[in-house]
Design an enzyme around this catalytic site. Structure first.
Site, PDB file in Angstrom:
ATOM      1  N   GLU A  26       0.880  -1.170   0.000  1.00 26.29           N
ATOM      2  CA  GLU A  26       0.000   0.000   0.000  1.00 26.29           C
ATOM      3  C   GLU A  26       0.917   1.220   0.000  1.00 26.29           C
ATOM      4  OE1 GLU A  26      -3.072   0.016  -0.458  1.00 26.29           O
ATOM      5  OE2 GLU A  26      -3.810  -1.962   0.133  1.00 26.29           O
ATOM      6  N   CYS A  34      -2.952   8.779   2.454  1.00 26.13           N
ATOM      7  CA  CYS A  34      -2.528   8.292   1.140  1.00 26.13           C
ATOM      8  C   CYS A  34      -3.587   8.571   0.089  1.00 26.13           C
ATOM      9  CB  CYS A  34      -2.184   6.809   1.196  1.00 26.13           C
ATOM     10  SG  CYS A  34      -3.471   5.787   1.921  1.00 26.13           S
TER      11      CYS A  34
END
Length: 553
Positions: A304, A338
């Site tokens: 990720e 993010c």
């Protein structure tokens, strides 16, 4: 000698892992120089930290049901004032080796525990998190820097994924497939991997752990967790909540092991064949090296990584919704999600109106900037001095390239003067979509407004960056919607319509494409990444026919 892995080595991986550690050391030195002596945990205002089992000096390794640590002593720094919260004695590679052996020793019993029984343990962990929801959320806010509602929301996300895991424990499924051979059955069976490694980042210091652990535990794995070096207290407090449930139920303590440590342990995890899967959350640069290292030993990697996310605004969009969404997506968590919006791709007919309204909205938000732990605050600090430096560098580059600052671009002097790492959310116009700066992800509250003349052009701009995490289109045209989510639409893992790029729910798989890494965590069928699949052919007859009609007689 470093262990060579392809064209990389453990030394290279350690160097990249070392970057956050070097920044943390710099972070600590500056805090020591700029703040008053003593730890916050010893002041009455922060006495609640001790209700989470924290002390001035904490052991940073949980292994086999015991706390230890033989490495360096580091300080956790509060981003709102630059002061030391408490300290942690880190683990070493030697501590890590003991820890993983304890996890391996616990695995056979845990793997033989039925999935519903494992789910019951995860249910109790969720309940224990609920009991500590406000305190843990407050700790996340204090140590990471996100506002209190987001801190509490992050812990709630772990509670939610525990609930999801409980349901999963009774629905883990394979398949029974038709066999072409008489008196044969073809079955798909899923089994746990063993011990998995989870390396998490500072911006979500407990949620990403929860995504991985709750599903992995239900699937029958043991977990080794290395939290971010700059949020060690959250790692310890969450681990204590889990450990309490283990102790009450006689669960082998090695089902979860946690270690606060530096680059050497991170590199060891990437190279360790005892970890069949490593889940890594962090930058694209470090993620690339981790992926190569894990692949070099034929392990699995769940990545990720970064996201250069865009909101696309079509000519028919509801601009009230656009501005409201963009404020949170650009400024929420001070741009340190993010999934934060980095680019606004605006149809030329609405560009000026959106830019003007968003600039005013960001300006008004400054009245609610402050200490993120305090009630009513909606905008907090960046996480570290290094983050402030990257922010200022990006603003300077944007101006040098001809960008115009609509709002922001500076530190917030009334808050930074007390030692905090506060900067203004920043809206910049005048740069081209292919500008090197626009093509990069700056992990800070900076958003670039870009013009387009059609939806097709907007989609091309959205897809032009290397990352592919989150994206959103604002439109009221149904045909645009299906173009956007179709094969020639967004190339991201998260493709939204009329909502921000940030704020994903736990029920869907979370992750992205391209340089974001391709990993999927949380909901949907993400659980499959924590298990190995076997195709089993069972002959319950007396003959031995071969597939494809082959005769071997």
């Amino acid at each position: 000698m470093p262990l060579p892995i392809g064209r990389f080595s453990l030394t290279n991986v350690a160097r990249l892992y070392q970057l956050p550690r070097l920044l943390q050391v710099q972070h600590n030195l500056r805090a020591a120089m700029s703040s008053s002596p003593g730890y916050l945990i010893n002041e009455p205002k922060y006495a609640w930290l001790k209700d989470l089992g924290l002390e001035e000096v904490n052991k940073g390794v949980y292994s086999g049901g015991a706390w230890s640590g033989s490495g360096n002593r580091i300080d956790s720094i509060c981003p709102a004032n630059g002061r030391k919260i408490a300290s942690v004695v880190e683990g070493t590679p030697e501590d890590y080796n003991k820890l993983i052996e304890a996890a391996r020793a616990a695995w056979p019993a845990w793997a033989e525990t039925t999935p519903p029984a494992r789910g019951e343990i995860v249910r109790q962990i969720g309940d224990n998190l609920r009991k500590n929801l406000q305190l843990l959320g407050k700790l996340v806010s204090l140590e990471m820097g996100k506002i209190l509602p987001e801190g509490v929301g992050e812990v709630q996300e772990v509670v939610d994924i525990c609930d999801y895991g409980v349901g999963l424990s009774r629905t883990l499924s394979g398949q029974v497939l038709p066999s072409e051979r008489p008196n044969h059955s073809l079955m798909e069976v899923w089994n746990p991997l063993g011990v998995i490694g989870v390396i998490t980042a500072f911006n979500f210091p407990c949620a990403v752990f929860g995504w991985n652990f709750s599903l992995s535990a239900v699937c029958g794995n043991c977990t080794v967790w290395k939290g971010a070096p700059s949020t060690p207290l959250t790692t310890l407090a969450v681990t204590r909540v889990v450990a309490e449930v283990f102790e009450r139920n006689g669960v082998p303590p090695g089902v979860l092991s946690a270690i606060c440590a530096g680059a050497d342990v991170g590199a060891a995890m990437a190279a360790d064949e005892r970890l069949p899967l490593v889940s890594f959350t962090g930058s694209c640069a470090v993620g690339r090296e981790v992926a190569v290292t894990v692949a070099g030993r034929f392990g699995r990697i769940l990545l990720e990584l970064g996201g250069n996310n865009a909101i696309l605004v079509n000519a028919d969009a509801d601009l009230d919704m656009v501005v409201q969404s963009a404020v949170f997506a650009c400024a929420g968590t001070a741009g340190q999600r993010c999934t934060s919006t980095r680019r606004l791709v605006l149809h030329s007919s609405v560009h000026d109106q959106v830019v003007s309204r968003l600039g005013k909205a960001l300006e008004s938000l400054m009245a609610k900037a402050g200490d993120p732990v305090e009630q009513g605050v909606l905008y907090g600090p960046l996480h570290s001095p290094a983050s402030v430096e990257k922010y200022e560098s990006a603003v300077a580059r944007a101006q040098a390239e001809g960008g115009q600052i609509v709002f922001g671009g500076k530190r917030i002097s009334r808050l930074s003067s007390s030692g905090g790492y506060f900067v203004e959310p920043t809206l910049i116009t005048g740069l081209k979509p292919d500008s090197p700066l626009v093509q990069e992800e700056t992990f800070a509250p900076i958003v670039y407004a870009l013009k387009c003349d059609s939806l097709d052009e907007a989609i091309r701009i959205n897809n032009s960056v290397k990352q592919g995490l989150s994206s959103s289109l604002f439109t009221r045209d149904l045909s645009n919607l299906f173009r956007w989510i179709g094969p020639r639409g967004s190339d991201c893992g998260l493709v939204n319509v009329n909502i921000p790029t940030s704020g994903a729910e736990i029920g869907g798989a979370f992750g992205g494409e391209k340089h974001t890494g391709g990993g999927r965590e949380s909901g949907s069928d993400a659980w499959k990444q924590y298990m190995r699949r076997s195709t089993c052919t069972i002959n319950y007859g007396k003959d031995l026919p071969l597939a494809q009609g082959i005769k071997f007689e």
